[in-house]
Write a protein that holds these residues in place. Sequence first.
Motif, PDB file in Angstrom:
ATOM      1  N   UNK A  51      40.874  18.376 -24.122  1.00  0.00           N
ATOM      2  CA  UNK A  51      39.954  17.495 -23.402  1.00  0.00           C
ATOM      3  C   UNK A  51      40.377  16.040 -23.475  1.00  0.00           C
ATOM      4  N   UNK A  52      41.175  15.695 -24.463  1.00  0.00           N
ATOM      5  CA  UNK A  52      41.590  14.299 -24.636  1.00  0.00           C
ATOM      6  C   UNK A  52      42.332  13.785 -23.407  1.00  0.00           C
ATOM      7  N   UNK A  53      43.090  14.647 -22.744  1.00  0.00           N
ATOM      8  CA  UNK A  53      43.886  14.233 -21.596  1.00  0.00           C
ATOM      9  C   UNK A  53      43.074  14.220 -20.306  1.00  0.00           C
ATOM     10  N   UNK A  54      41.849  14.714 -20.327  1.00  0.00           N
ATOM     11  CA  UNK A  54      41.017  14.761 -19.125  1.00  0.00           C
ATOM     12  C   UNK A  54      39.870  13.766 -19.157  1.00  0.00           C
ATOM     13  N   UNK A  55      39.555  13.206 -20.321  1.00  0.00           N
ATOM     14  CA  UNK A  55      38.436  12.280 -20.462  1.00  0.00           C
ATOM     15  C   UNK A  55      38.918  10.865 -20.199  1.00  0.00           C
ATOM     16  N   UNK A  56      38.172  10.156 -19.374  1.00  0.00           N
ATOM     17  CA  UNK A  56      38.484   8.754 -19.084  1.00  0.00           C
ATOM     18  C   UNK A  56      38.036   7.892 -20.265  1.00  0.00           C
ATOM     19  N   UNK A  57      38.998   7.379 -20.990  1.00  0.00           N
ATOM     20  CA  UNK A  57      38.700   6.571 -22.187  1.00  0.00           C
ATOM     21  C   UNK A  57      39.136   5.124 -22.021  1.00  0.00           C
ATOM     22  N   UNK A  58      39.300   4.680 -20.779  1.00  0.00           N
ATOM     23  CA  UNK A  58      39.791   3.315 -20.563  1.00  0.00           C
ATOM     24  C   UNK A  58      38.763   2.265 -20.948  1.00  0.00           C
ATOM     25  N   UNK A  59      37.456   2.630 -20.906  1.00  0.00           N
ATOM     26  CA  UNK A  59      36.400   1.653 -21.210  1.00  0.00           C
ATOM     27  C   UNK A  59      35.968   1.675 -22.669  1.00  0.00           C
TER      28      UNK A  59
END
Length: 259
Positions: A51-59
Amino acid sequence: MLDIINLSSIPVFLLIFVRVLAFFSTVPLFSYRTIPTPFKIGFSFFLALVMFYTVDSSDVLIDDMFLFLLVKEAIVGLLIGLLAYIILSAIQIAGGFIDFQMGFAIANVIDPQTGAQSPLTGQYLYIIALLFLLSVNGHHLLIDGIFYSYNLIPIESFIPFEDGTIADFVITTFNKMFVIAFQMAIPIVGCLFLVDVALGIIARAVPQLNVFVVGLPIKIFVSFVVILFFLSLYIVLAKSLFETMFDAMRGLMQLFGGA
């Protein structure tokens, strides 16, 4: 693997891992004692890695609020899984109603999955419900639920607790759970009530007959026959229970996300 090795990505991965691990520690099927704890941790770790590669964590900002984000992720995972577990416990409540009328209320057994006492009939119906859930790939839907929860509950946002809608939603879900438990138990309980009425009439008409000795075996026999007859109806009610469980999980995620 370079993103995982990068130290700046470890806090984001930790947020995802905490939510997934908290979810699998309370959700039905995956949270039982019979499943080893290392398996739960390992499964949560590799699922969080995917899931780490699919979750938007830019914010996501790594600042003084990061600890509160960790607590928020743990609360989200725990409450979503706990709500699903509470709804599924309607089967145990229905079994308790049935056992009380059958005369089995004192004959509880230890559930090896939870370590708690459970009624005999409730445990029987609960196992059938879990097998039915597995047969229709319900465990895949549970995994999909936590996977797509990040679309409704962003990883960088907090839970809104201003207007009390979450508490109202939980209370409404509790009401649905008890209604479904009553619907599951009412065919058997209603038939046993009629048996009690018939035994009362017999006791008045034939005083020489000891209905307390004859009544208990009759009620047990009638209960087994009625359970066998209404088993198809029970499967339909179990399907309704699972739909309620998934709808409740989705609704709670929407409330957590502020929708």
